[in-house]
Design an enzyme around this catalytic site. Structure first.
Site, mmCIF file in Angstrom:
data_model
loop_
_atom_site.group_PDB
_atom_site.id
_atom_site.type_symbol
_atom_site.label_atom_id
_atom_site.label_comp_id
_atom_site.label_asym_id
_atom_site.label_seq_id
_atom_site.Cartn_x
_atom_site.Cartn_y
_atom_site.Cartn_z
ATOM 1 N N LYS A 1 2.794 11.678 7.055
ATOM 2 C CA LYS A 1 2.052 11.634 8.002
ATOM 3 C C LYS A 1 2.634 12.203 9.122
ATOM 4 O O LYS A 1 2.452 13.266 9.459
ATOM 5 C CB LYS A 1 1.770 9.937 8.121
ATOM 6 C CG LYS A 1 0.891 9.225 7.209
ATOM 7 C CD LYS A 1 0.511 8.115 7.370
ATOM 8 C CE LYS A 1 -0.181 7.329 6.470
ATOM 9 N NZ LYS A 1 -1.360 7.864 5.873
ATOM 10 N N PHE B 1 1.004 -1.161 -0.112
ATOM 11 C CA PHE B 1 -0.025 -0.187 0.039
ATOM 12 C C PHE B 1 1.053 1.218 -0.065
ATOM 13 O O PHE B 1 1.365 1.392 1.103
ATOM 14 C CB PHE B 1 -0.899 -0.056 1.068
ATOM 15 C CG PHE B 1 -1.854 1.103 1.127
ATOM 16 C CD1 PHE B 1 -3.070 1.199 0.229
ATOM 17 C CD2 PHE B 1 -1.451 2.556 1.570
ATOM 18 C CE1 PHE B 1 -3.889 2.121 0.250
ATOM 19 C CE2 PHE B 1 -2.329 3.518 1.639
ATOM 20 C CZ PHE B 1 -3.755 3.501 0.906
ATOM 21 N N ASP C 1 9.467 2.951 1.698
ATOM 22 C CA ASP C 1 8.106 3.892 1.960
ATOM 23 C C ASP C 1 8.177 3.795 3.521
ATOM 24 O O ASP C 1 7.565 2.875 4.026
ATOM 25 C CB ASP C 1 7.197 3.255 1.222
ATOM 26 C CG ASP C 1 5.853 4.152 1.469
ATOM 27 O OD1 ASP C 1 5.859 4.809 2.355
ATOM 28 O OD2 ASP C 1 4.848 3.767 0.782
#
Length: 404
Positions: free
Chosen positions: A256, A142, A227
């Protein structure tokens, strides 16, 4: 539910695109690890906005930095310099050991920017023939929801009816170094991978996997792109998850928690000449690197270090993980995690995880299901031992029930 909650949910349903299915709670305030709904009920947040609120809700020092900067200058675009960008570059480079920084907004933008950059590096530095660059990714990944990214997802819900998709990606199993070795060709420019697969259910690779991955990428002149948008900035008990195996990525993606939940901020970090191939006009973002984002990110990084949140994530994560493992329940298939990135996987016959998350809401815990049978647990890094112990009591109560 009160009539006001019902009215708000009905209004959302009437006007909003139905691309989410939230737990039935309407939140109005947050502080530290706690959030309150509009009826005054308090909950321990065990999702942290998918790790974006790692520093805790409404951290006062990040808030102060945001308010101060918002009163001075919010946006210039990159057509002009601003007095926050250079300081942001300097501080994030010092914190992470990076050499170059490309500021963006969302995590997906950081991923897209990295894809563009490693392809450009492949053509201009490695010597791959134009249009032939390949990027290797993992099944069950993801990395975001843009059209380019969902094209190499293996999740049918994410991909369905959004094609056609761009070519240039190879998909291999996660945690299998031999599969990576077999997939690499002279046209391979990068391996894009999450250190821990979060959306897949907090899937942790075998010990030594990333050591082998680093060796393979180095030997084949392939850029290792990690990531760390969810795993980075303390979530796993280290600043970066790569540190658990003592490796360094060529390109690292952050987002984030980089803003503590106040503002969309992401960054592509490079330890070599990947970002050096970009020239004026070839890539950009109106909001990327804006002074408000930089001021917020600087404060978010500062409190993360100064207040010992990374160390606390390691300590409290170990306590939480052991406590979950100690719960004796026939519903539990597996408990796993690293730092404060945890998951409880249920036996399929125990019923869907969403039922348990809804029951946890009634006990003052907000958690999120993923992949039908897994409960993700990721509280803010400021959680205390007493709060962990209280949360474990609630989890024990609910996980010993059978909602099948």
């Amino acid at each position: 539910m009160s009539s006001s909650v019902i009215d708000l949910l009905a209004t959302e349903a009437r006007f909003g695109a139905q691309n989410y299915q939230p737990i039935g709670v309407v939140l109005t305030r947050g502080e530290g690890v706690w959030v309150w709904d509009i009826e005054g009920n308090r909950y321990l947040d065990c999702l942290s906005a998918y790790s974006a609120v790692s520093q805790g809700h409404c951290h006062p020092k990040i808030l102060a930095a945001m308010v101060e900067q918002a009163g001075r200058l919010t946006l210039t675009s990159r057509a002009f310099h601003n007095d926050q960008l250079a300081l942001f570059y300097e501080e994030i480079a010092a914190l992470t050991g990076s050499h170059k920084v490309l500021p963006m907004n969302s995590g997906a933008e950081a991923v897209e920017s990295a894809i563009k950059s490693v392809r450009k590096w492949g053509y201009e530095v490695k010597g791959v023939a134009d249009g032939q660059a390949e990027i290797i990714v993992c099944a069950d990944n993801f990395h975001g929801r843009t059209l380019g990214i969902v094209g190499f997802s293996t999740d049918a819900e994410t991909r369905g009816h959004f094609g056609p998709f761009a070519p240039g990606f190879k998909i291999i199993p996660f945690g299998d170094a031999a599969a990576l070795d077999a997939a690499i060709t002279p046209n391979t420019v990068a391996f894009l991978v999450e250190p821990i697969q979060g959306e897949a259910g907090v899937i942790i690779p075998p010990a030594g996997y990333f050591t082998e991955v680093r060796e393979l990428c180095t030997a084949n002149n392939v850029m290792l792109v990690l990531d760390e948008i969810q795993t980075g900035l303390g979530r796993t008990g280290k600043l970066l998850a790569e540190q658990h195996e003592g490796i360094e990525a060529d390109v690292t993606l952050l987002g984030k928690a980089l803003s503590g939940g106040f503002y969309p901020v992401s960054a592509v970090l490079s330890n070599n000449d990947v970002l050096g191939t970009l020239r004026p006009g070839q890539h950009g973002s109106t909001f990327g690197g804006n002074p408000l984002a930089c001021a917020v990110a600087r404060a978010a990084m500062r409190v993360l270090v100064e207040e010992g949140m990374i160390e606390n994530a390691a300590t409290q994560g170990a306590r939480f993980l052991q406590g979950l493992k100690d719960i004796r329940a026939n519903t539990i298939r597996d408990v796993r995690g690293r730092g404060l990135m945890l998951a409880v996987e249920l036996h399929p016959e125990a019923g869907r995880a969403r039922r348990y998350c809804e029951a946890l809401q009634g006990k003052g815990i907000l958690a999120k299901d993923t992949h039908e049978h897994t409960i993700r647990i990721a509280p803010p890094l400021v959680i205390t031992s007493d709060q962990v112990d209280w949360a474990l009591e609630q989890f024990a109560t609910i996980l010993t029930q059978d909602f099948s």
